[in-house]
Design an enzyme around this catalytic site. Structure first.
Site, PDB file in Angstrom:
ATOM      1  N   GLY A 160     -34.264  55.367  48.490  1.00 41.95           N
ATOM      2  CA  GLY A 160     -34.098  54.175  49.311  1.00 41.95           C
ATOM      3  C   GLY A 160     -34.269  54.495  50.779  1.00 41.95           C
ATOM      4  O   GLY A 160     -34.113  55.642  51.203  1.00 41.95           O
ATOM      5  N   GLN A 196     -33.336  53.322  59.754  1.00 37.68           N
ATOM      6  CA  GLN A 196     -33.690  54.738  59.600  1.00 37.68           C
ATOM      7  C   GLN A 196     -35.072  55.050  60.150  1.00 37.68           C
ATOM      8  O   GLN A 196     -35.411  56.228  60.316  1.00 37.68           O
ATOM      9  CB  GLN A 196     -33.631  55.156  58.122  1.00 37.68           C
ATOM     10  CG  GLN A 196     -32.209  55.204  57.570  1.00 37.68           C
ATOM     11  CD  GLN A 196     -32.233  55.651  56.120  1.00 37.68           C
ATOM     12  OE1 GLN A 196     -32.470  54.850  55.234  1.00 37.68           O
ATOM     13  NE2 GLN A 196     -32.011  56.921  55.889  1.00 37.68           N
ATOM     14  N   LEU A 234     -31.599  60.257  53.453  1.00 38.73           N
ATOM     15  CA  LEU A 234     -32.731  60.908  54.126  1.00 38.73           C
ATOM     16  C   LEU A 234     -32.435  61.195  55.602  1.00 38.73           C
ATOM     17  O   LEU A 234     -33.076  62.049  56.205  1.00 38.73           O
ATOM     18  CB  LEU A 234     -33.991  60.045  53.996  1.00 38.73           C
ATOM     19  CG  LEU A 234     -34.549  59.914  52.569  1.00 38.73           C
ATOM     20  CD1 LEU A 234     -35.716  58.933  52.544  1.00 38.73           C
ATOM     21  CD2 LEU A 234     -34.975  61.266  52.017  1.00 38.73           C
ATOM     22  N   HIS A 260     -26.474  50.545  55.393  1.00 42.19           N
ATOM     23  CA  HIS A 260     -27.242  50.939  56.585  1.00 42.19           C
ATOM     24  C   HIS A 260     -27.483  49.729  57.497  1.00 42.19           C
ATOM     25  O   HIS A 260     -27.479  49.861  58.723  1.00 42.19           O
ATOM     26  CB  HIS A 260     -28.614  51.503  56.185  1.00 42.19           C
ATOM     27  CG  HIS A 260     -28.627  52.976  55.918  1.00 42.19           C
ATOM     28  ND1 HIS A 260     -28.257  53.921  56.845  1.00 42.19           N
ATOM     29  CD2 HIS A 260     -28.988  53.677  54.816  1.00 42.19           C
ATOM     30  CE1 HIS A 260     -28.392  55.139  56.318  1.00 42.19           C
ATOM     31  NE2 HIS A 260     -28.828  55.017  55.084  1.00 42.19           N
TER      32      HIS A 260
HETATM   33 CO    CO Z   1     -29.281  56.440  53.736  1.00 42.34          CO
END
Ligand code: CO
Length: 158
Positions: free
Chosen positions: A46, A51, A91, A136
């Site tokens: 994901g 991000q 990540l 997030h």
């Molecule tokens: Co994440």
């Protein structure tokens, strides 16, 4: 399509709440295409727009099943049930894993890249991924939900 740089731990953008998507335009489509390519190369399950430095309510999930890449615009968890406790990573936090409790089942209402509303259900890893990515969008990272971080010898070699 193009790869985008993934923001790493310590960047304040990861702590910020994202604004809703209002325009379902070419720019959004490009963002989604780039995120899918970035996720594939990073071999994650994901990725959320913050991000890649974009403070909008956009995320994608791909747990490697027949659904492929699921694009979620302005997603909201409408139902959740059960519990699972397991290792989770991100990540933006390379080589860090922690034990996070999540619902076993979730139902998410979202819009697709054209603005049409849809509902998607997730169980197990997919439910975990939906919760993680939607967190997030609210500036919440998995470490804040973590019961404990795993030590290096608890992490299975990839
Ligand atoms: Co994440």
């Amino acid at each position: 399509m193009a790869l985008r740089d993934i923001v790493k731990e310590g960047d304040k953008i990861l702590t910020k709440s994202c604004r809703p998507v209002e325009k379902f335009d070419e720019k959004l489509a490009t963002l989604l295409d780039d995120m899918a390519e970035t996720l594939k190369v990073a071999e994650g399950v994901g990725l959320a727009a913050p991000q890649v430095g974009i403070l909008r309510r956009v995320c994608i999930v791909d747990v490697g099943d027949e659904s492929g890449v699921i694009e979620l615009i302005n997603p909201v968890i409408t139902e959740q049930s059960g519990k699972q406790s397991g290792a989770e990573g991100c990540l933006s936090f390379p080589n860090q894993y922690g034990v996070v409790e999540r619902p076993m089942f979730v139902t998410v209402k979202a819009q697709d890249r054209n603005g049409s509303e849809f509902t998607v259900k997730g169980e197990g890893l997919k439910a975990r991924a939906f919760c993680h990515e939607i967190d997030h969008l609210n500036g919440v990272v998995f470490k804040e939900r973590c019961e404990r971080m795993l030590s290096p010898d608890e992490i299975e070699p990839a």
